[in-house]
Each structure stands twice: as structure tokens, then as C-alpha cells.
Design an enzyme around this catalytic site. Structure first.
Site, PDB file in Angstrom:
ATOM      1  CG  HIS A 111      -3.655  26.452  69.378  1.00  0.00           C
ATOM      2  ND1 HIS A 111      -3.358  26.799  68.082  1.00  0.00           N
ATOM      3  CD2 HIS A 111      -3.094  25.228  69.563  1.00  0.00           C
ATOM      4  CE1 HIS A 111      -2.644  25.841  67.527  1.00  0.00           C
ATOM      5  NE2 HIS A 111      -2.479  24.876  68.400  1.00  0.00           N
ATOM      6  N   GLY A 149      -1.761  19.253  73.747  1.00  0.00           N
ATOM      7  CA  GLY A 149      -1.181  19.280  72.402  1.00  0.00           C
ATOM      8  C   GLY A 149       0.334  19.264  72.375  1.00  0.00           C
ATOM      9  CG  ASP A 204      -1.926  18.795  68.621  1.00  0.00           C
ATOM     10  OD1 ASP A 204      -3.064  18.936  69.102  1.00  0.00           O
ATOM     11  OD2 ASP A 204      -1.082  19.712  68.584  1.00  0.00           O
ATOM     12  CG  ASP A 249      -4.434  32.366  68.438  1.00  0.00           C
ATOM     13  OD1 ASP A 249      -4.529  33.124  67.440  1.00  0.00           O
ATOM     14  OD2 ASP A 249      -4.367  32.790  69.606  1.00  0.00           O
ATOM     15  CG  HIS A 305       2.031  22.039  69.770  1.00  0.00           C
ATOM     16  ND1 HIS A 305       1.781  23.249  70.363  1.00  0.00           N
ATOM     17  CD2 HIS A 305       0.827  21.520  69.452  1.00  0.00           C
ATOM     18  CE1 HIS A 305       0.461  23.445  70.398  1.00  0.00           C
ATOM     19  NE2 HIS A 305      -0.131  22.409  69.844  1.00  0.00           N
ATOM     20  CG  ASP A 344       3.660  17.812  67.479  1.00  0.00           C
ATOM     21  OD1 ASP A 344       4.411  17.127  66.769  1.00  0.00           O
ATOM     22  OD2 ASP A 344       3.913  18.091  68.668  1.00  0.00           O
ATOM     23  NE  ARG A 361       1.364  14.232  55.073  1.00  0.00           N
ATOM     24  CZ  ARG A 361       1.160  12.961  55.358  1.00  0.00           C
ATOM     25  NH1 ARG A 361       0.661  12.613  56.516  1.00  0.00           N
ATOM     26  NH2 ARG A 361       1.458  12.010  54.508  1.00  0.00           N
TER      27      ARG A 361
END
Length: 162
Positions: free
Chosen positions: A22, A69, A74, A94, A101, A104, A110
Site C-alpha cells: 500500500h 491494486g 490484487d 497498511d 479496495h 479485494d 483469503r
């Protein structure tokens, strides 16, 4: 394989490493890449948008860039994990800054867990992973056989339905 509960995948000696950060963490990841340039140069590197560009410009390392991202980068990295093209992720996110997002980001985290991909979210973990004995060897990881899981659920539902 169809009846096995898990499927084994091999991470080769040359790792495919995704580098993501980030905005508030971009300088940290660039410095980390510069510090670990000798090791990283032996592997395939990719990253999202500005992070990939900054690492390539500041370190001279070749880094394949995907979208930023918030513009789907992402998701692109997540798709590469599913396709078996990413072995290792360093994602300095961060925790003190809201991200537009965020869904995302959570989806990427995950999918890395679902596919048993090593993922570092801070520099200490990134250092431990990069300097692990597994960086120079082949590593076998096991992933749940989702086809069998779905098949078993369908069979259970058939038995439960009158």
C-alpha cells in the site's frame, strides 16, 4: 487424485514472488528489495502497479507489473495464485489506513490461504520467509481437493433429500 482429500503442488527452487505494498508501505518494500536484491534476483518477481514500477526503477530488478491494486491488481495476483503461477507473496498492507479496495485485499489474503501460499504481511515475516531453508529447495504443499469436497457435499445432500 479424484478421491484424495488433498492435492500436492510443488514450489520449485525458482520461486514466483508477488510484491505488493500500500502507499504508506511502498518505500519499505523498495528498501527491503534493495537489501535482499541478491536473493530476489534468482527468482521471478511480479507486483501490482506502482509497487512493481518503483522496485524495478530503484533496484534494477526485473519485476512484471500488473494493474494497481484498486484497479484490479490484487485480483490479478489472486488469479495467478489460482493458476499456480505465484508461489510466495510479500504484501505490506497498511493497517492504519483505510483502503478503498479492502474487499479485494481480503479476497487476495483469503485465496493465498486457500491455496497454501506463503504470505508475509510485514518485514519480519518477509525476512523469515526469504531467509528460510525452503528458499533454495523444492517445497511440496498440500491443498484441499475442492472437487472431492464438492462431490462429497452433493452425495450428502442426495442422501438427506427425500
Amino acid at each position: 487424485m479424484r478421491n484424495d482429500n488433498f492435492v500436492s503442488f510443488e514450489i520449485g527452487k525458482v520461486k514466483h514472488i508477488a510484491l505488493i505494498a500500500h502507499d504508506g508501505k511502498k518505500q519499505e518494500i523498495v528498501k527491503w528489495c534493495e537489501k535482499n536484491k541478491e536473493i530476489l534476483a534468482r527468482h521471478f518477481l511480479c507486483g501490482t502497479g506502482t509497487t512493481a514500477r518503483l522496485i524495478a526503477e530503484k533496484t534494477g530488478l526485473p519485476v512484471k507489473g500488473y494493474n494497481s491494486g484498486p484497479l484490479g491488481g490484487d485480483q490479478q495476483i489472486g488469479a495467478k495464485i489460482v493458476e499456480g503461477q505465484i508461489d510466495f507473496v510479500v504484501f505490506l498492507w497498511d493497517p492504519l489506513e483505510a483502503q478503498p479496495h479492502d474487499p479485494d485485499v481480503k479476497a487476495l489474503l483469503r485465496i493465498a490461504v486457500v491455496y497454501d501460499i506463503p504470505i508475509a504481511n510485514n518485514l519480519a515475516t518477509a525476512d523469515f520467509m526469504l531467509h528460510s531453508r525452503f528458499m533454495d529447495t523444492v517445497y511440496s504443499r498440500k491443498v484441499e481437493n475442492f472437487n472431492k469436497t464438492v462431490q462429497d457435499r452433493v452425495e450428502r445432500m442426495k442422501k438427506e433429500t427425500p
